[in-house]
Design a protein around this motif. Structure first.
Motif, mmCIF file in Angstrom:
data_model
loop_
_atom_site.group_PDB
_atom_site.id
_atom_site.type_symbol
_atom_site.label_atom_id
_atom_site.label_comp_id
_atom_site.label_asym_id
_atom_site.label_seq_id
_atom_site.Cartn_x
_atom_site.Cartn_y
_atom_site.Cartn_z
ATOM 1 N N HIS A 61 62.371 20.193 55.119
ATOM 2 C CA HIS A 61 62.405 20.318 53.663
ATOM 3 C C HIS A 61 62.166 21.759 53.232
ATOM 4 O O HIS A 61 62.843 22.265 52.326
ATOM 5 N N TRP A 65 64.536 24.441 51.182
ATOM 6 C CA TRP A 65 64.049 25.282 50.081
ATOM 7 C C TRP A 65 64.385 26.746 50.347
ATOM 8 O O TRP A 65 65.004 27.416 49.523
ATOM 9 N N TYR A 76 68.043 21.896 47.894
ATOM 10 C CA TYR A 76 66.675 21.552 47.478
ATOM 11 C C TYR A 76 66.693 21.092 46.022
ATOM 12 O O TYR A 76 66.054 20.108 45.673
ATOM 13 N N SER A 77 67.448 21.772 45.200
ATOM 14 C CA SER A 77 67.568 21.352 43.797
ATOM 15 C C SER A 77 68.266 20.006 43.703
ATOM 16 O O SER A 77 67.859 19.148 42.916
ATOM 17 N N HIS A 80 65.897 17.347 46.532
ATOM 18 C CA HIS A 80 64.441 17.291 46.673
ATOM 19 C C HIS A 80 63.669 17.554 45.382
ATOM 20 O O HIS A 80 62.449 17.654 45.411
ATOM 21 N N GLY A 81 64.352 17.725 44.272
ATOM 22 C CA GLY A 81 63.642 17.877 43.006
ATOM 23 C C GLY A 81 63.455 19.296 42.528
ATOM 24 O O GLY A 81 62.764 19.527 41.531
ATOM 25 N N HIS A 83 62.536 23.247 41.759
ATOM 26 C CA HIS A 83 61.310 24.035 41.610
ATOM 27 C C HIS A 83 60.134 23.173 41.158
ATOM 28 O O HIS A 83 59.009 23.363 41.622
ATOM 29 N N ALA A 84 60.388 22.214 40.273
ATOM 30 C CA ALA A 84 59.305 21.350 39.797
ATOM 31 C C ALA A 84 58.652 20.602 40.957
ATOM 32 O O ALA A 84 57.421 20.467 41.009
ATOM 33 N N HIS A 85 59.444 20.129 41.899
ATOM 34 C CA HIS A 85 58.896 19.422 43.053
ATOM 35 C C HIS A 85 58.068 20.365 43.919
ATOM 36 O O HIS A 85 56.977 20.008 44.371
ATOM 37 N N GLY A 88 54.805 20.999 42.333
ATOM 38 C CA GLY A 88 53.967 19.807 42.470
ATOM 39 C C GLY A 88 53.306 19.691 43.832
ATOM 40 O O GLY A 88 52.207 19.140 43.956
ATOM 41 N N ARG A 89 53.949 20.218 44.865
ATOM 42 C CA ARG A 89 53.387 20.167 46.226
ATOM 43 C C ARG A 89 52.167 21.082 46.364
ATOM 44 O O ARG A 89 51.419 20.956 47.327
ATOM 45 N N PRO A 149 57.127 23.766 34.996
ATOM 46 C CA PRO A 149 57.935 23.004 35.959
ATOM 47 C C PRO A 149 59.441 23.133 35.722
ATOM 48 O O PRO A 149 60.234 22.642 36.513
#
Length: 168
Positions: A61, A65, A76-77, A80-81, A83-85, A88-89, A149
């Motif tokens: 993952h 990114w 990734y966008s 996997h969600g 920049h917000a994701h 969040g990590r 986010p």
């Protein structure tokens, strides 16, 4: 004369600067890098507690990114969600400066071990992103941090393009 046209004018070469993603070796090279890196992280007493419960696919993952950041596919966008994701990590993790520095050091060493390009231009861009991104991770992980986010995934590029011999 070599390097000049028959009229004595300098030859003009069309060159295309590859993305950092392409120069690094693409997806496979980034997965190799991050697999090596996270193997070392799990052996490190300072960083292991932060990553102890990471997903089995974490290295992949992060490679996706980093690939997007370095000009590769926007996977990734898309998958996997974005920049917000990623933000969040990091929220609430309380990453320390000492942990950040160790993380950077291990990642730069892993780049050597993984055989990423060692030319100064690539390594300057790579190290620049690692420093910048890790400092944001510290900020985003601080108690009470409220990062935006809605920021896009950053796109990192060459500070100076790599030297390449002219095309024949």
């Amino acid at each position: 004369m070599e390097g000049f046209t028959p009229d004595g004018e300098p030859e003009r070469y069309e060159t295309t600067t590859p993305t950092l993603y392409e120069w690094a070796g693409g997806r496979d090279a980034l997965i190799r890098l991050l697999t090596i890196f996270y193997g070392h992280v799990l052996e490190d007493p300072l960083l292991e507690p932060v990553f102890r419960h990471m997903d089995a696919h974490h290295a992949e993952h992060v490679a996706v990114w980093l690939g997007e950041v370095f000009g590769g596919p926007a996977a990734y966008s898309g998958e996997h969600g974005g920049h917000a994701h990623m933000i969040g990590r990091h929220l609430g993790r309380g990453i320390t400066e000492q942990q950040r520095r160790r993380w950077v050091s291990l990642l730069l060493d892993a780049a050597d071990e993984a055989g990423l390009p060692a030319d100064p231009e690539f390594r300057a861009a790579f190290a620049g992103y690692v420093e910048w991104g890790s400092r944001l991770a510290v900020l985003f992980s601080a108690p009470g941090a409220e990062p935006n986010p809605h920021e896009p995934v950053p796109h990192w590029d060459w500070t100076m393009p790599p030297w390449q011999p002219p095309a024949p």
